[in-house]
Design a protein around this motif. Sequence first.
Motif, PDB file in Angstrom:
ATOM      1  N   UNK A 280       0.822  -1.216   0.000  1.00  0.00           N
ATOM      2  CA  UNK A 280       0.000   0.000   0.000  1.00  0.00           C
ATOM      3  C   UNK A 280       0.851   1.260   0.000  1.00  0.00           C
ATOM      4  N   UNK A 281       2.150   1.115   0.271  1.00  0.00           N
ATOM      5  CA  UNK A 281       3.091   2.234   0.242  1.00  0.00           C
ATOM      6  C   UNK A 281       4.252   1.853  -0.671  1.00  0.00           C
ATOM      7  N   UNK A 316       6.941   5.156   7.630  1.00  0.00           N
ATOM      8  CA  UNK A 316       6.156   3.928   7.572  1.00  0.00           C
ATOM      9  C   UNK A 316       6.248   3.144   6.289  1.00  0.00           C
ATOM     10  N   UNK A 317       6.985   3.626   5.281  1.00  0.00           N
ATOM     11  CA  UNK A 317       7.128   2.872   4.038  1.00  0.00           C
ATOM     12  C   UNK A 317       7.983   1.627   4.293  1.00  0.00           C
ATOM     13  N   UNK A 349      -6.468   4.445  -1.334  1.00  0.00           N
ATOM     14  CA  UNK A 349      -5.764   4.331  -0.066  1.00  0.00           C
ATOM     15  C   UNK A 349      -4.264   4.133  -0.197  1.00  0.00           C
ATOM     16  N   UNK A 350      -3.753   3.893  -1.404  1.00  0.00           N
ATOM     17  CA  UNK A 350      -2.314   3.712  -1.594  1.00  0.00           C
ATOM     18  C   UNK A 350      -1.574   5.029  -1.371  1.00  0.00           C
ATOM     19  N   UNK A 351      -0.366   4.936  -0.868  1.00  0.00           N
ATOM     20  CA  UNK A 351       0.550   6.078  -0.781  1.00  0.00           C
ATOM     21  C   UNK A 351       1.699   5.810  -1.750  1.00  0.00           C
ATOM     22  N   UNK A 352       1.836   6.658  -2.747  1.00  0.00           N
ATOM     23  CA  UNK A 352       2.825   6.472  -3.806  1.00  0.00           C
ATOM     24  C   UNK A 352       3.741   7.690  -3.839  1.00  0.00           C
ATOM     25  N   UNK A 405      -6.600   6.400  -8.857  1.00  0.00           N
ATOM     26  CA  UNK A 405      -7.819   6.620  -8.068  1.00  0.00           C
ATOM     27  C   UNK A 405      -7.723   7.931  -7.304  1.00  0.00           C
ATOM     28  N   UNK A 406      -8.822   8.650  -7.234  1.00  0.00           N
ATOM     29  CA  UNK A 406      -8.811   9.937  -6.544  1.00  0.00           C
ATOM     30  C   UNK A 406      -8.434   9.791  -5.073  1.00  0.00           C
ATOM     31  N   UNK A 407      -8.737   8.646  -4.477  1.00  0.00           N
ATOM     32  CA  UNK A 407      -8.490   8.474  -3.046  1.00  0.00           C
ATOM     33  C   UNK A 407      -7.156   7.804  -2.742  1.00  0.00           C
ATOM     34  N   UNK A 408      -6.211   7.886  -3.665  1.00  0.00           N
ATOM     35  CA  UNK A 408      -4.850   7.488  -3.336  1.00  0.00           C
ATOM     36  C   UNK A 408      -4.007   8.757  -3.259  1.00  0.00           C
TER      37      UNK A 408
END
Length: 604
Positions: A280-281, A316-317, A349-352, A405-408
């Motif tokens: 997710x990260x 946290x990555x 929900x992803x953090x990129x 996605x808008x929510x990432x």
Amino acid sequence: MRILAIHGVGHGDAKTDWPPQWQQAVLSGLQTWRPDLDVPAIEFLHYDSFFEQAPLGAPEVAEALFRLSASGLFHGLTDMMRSRGGLGTALDAVRWTAGMVAQWVALDDLREQLRKHLAAAIQQQQPDVILAHSLGSLLAYDTLRRDEAAGGTLAKDLTFVTFGSQIGNPAVRSVFGGRIEPLASCRFWWHLFNPEDDVFTCPLGLPARARFRQVTTFFDIPGMADHDGAHYLGHEQTTLTVWQDLAASARGSKRAAPAQPANLAVAHRAAVQPKPVELKQKAVLVGVADYADPANKLDGPVNDVFAVSAALQELGFPPDGIRVVLNDRATAEGIRERLKWLLQEAQEGDQLFFFFAGHGAQVPGYGRDSEVDRLDECLVPYDFDWTRGQGISDDELAALYGQLPYKCQFTIMLDCCHAGGMTRGGLKARGLAPPDDIRHRMLRWDRTSQMWLPREQLASPTAAEEKKVARAADRASWLGESGSVRRIGRGTSLWAPSARAYGAAKTANRHAGPYVPMMLEACGENQLAYEYRHGVTAFGAFTYSLVSVLHQVAREQKKPRLSFEQLIARTGKRIATVVPEPQQPQLHCASARRKDLIPGLSPL
């Protein structure tokens, strides 16, 4: 089973060879799984007459043709336009290929007529399946998506199959408001993609849970463009996926919709390969210090990468989610491969995170008549040589991040500059000035002043560019101070020609436009990004200062809280203490996100 088939470019209405080839491919694929299945009823949509009646030489069509040429959508167009015959010859030569796509992109009335034509055919024939090839996939998606966004039911329970499709290509995505959305009411959408297809078909970045699946159908026909519709439909992977699914669904009532279509190929791969860990990260960190040309050598990018990697892990990555590429491995292709890993298949929900430390540059961008009409910011990889495609520009970045996605959360951090480079007072700047032959393309001789000046179209925005941003106050941030710069992270290549058309396309397709990343930039557009020597260790002044601010906040606060806006402001103050030249870091993002808190901050 009723099937509506829609051909692509190539004057399909006048040809008689492709319908029986498609029919045979469909029947063979279905009977692989159901030998007793009746021959499906296939109707073929005819629409070439609409293109015959639409203007081919209109200025809007010519402009669209140049955009297609610049994107590489149809190879050889640029050479045709530069030939002796010029635009007229090019238009005649591509009348039933690129000319059709240019008409479709440029002419609102033509698209409206085609939508009505296809909608009437769907209402009359009530197909279970739509097979749409190439240009046919563009007009089919345009029809189905707009109808669905308006509350219609044309796509309800349909199986939609696109192949040899340019739907995801940035050169045509502006028609859809810069973004491709799923068809929520269709039974399923299969997208057949051949990486060898020379008509520059594109993969689609849609989540699998959106009743969508992309199937790679690799084939290479000697001497052909690898764009043939029958080859897509007859491919073994199409048989294992699309035809198995449709054969199974034909047992019961028509349009029966299983929760997930059958797919032996995917099931087989899942059985023999370990399931990858879902990250997710994720981050890609690029540092180029030792360029091929020794004159361009920098000192700090490798240290920057390790500093950023440490900071991300403190936020946290996971170490496995961070990929690093340095120096001679950071070629244009090497960076592109890692960007695809980072951005494709992203979920809510992803953090990129993408970080680049090295040189930046501005290269000439070409428009109508192959004249320079803008400057393109680019990141300079190890093998950069000022030729097209050797820099990482926003055109190709936007093709990937525009579908997120808008929510990432996608953050781009650039420790480079695009205003040229020089050494001042022992400080190295991270930007390349163009060589004189490239610089000449950006200049004109002014007889009155007897001086070389910037070309007029580079000194002020064109009328077309001014139309793209409604508020004049916003133009510099999106298009540069001159109004003629394609800036990294802005996604302007995905916009429609005017703010009004762009807004209308977003409304019609019921979305908010392409995703816009959080941009952390080392300096202003016309400033330089400098290196800083911390004792005997070199860093980018921006990277060192930003990481130092994060550490300071983590040490001083029991419950650290820091917004992106605060981060950039404090970073700017710290840069001013170590760099005597002007260097003000920039934050570019949607205004509502400037106060977003940096996730993962914890006390040290």
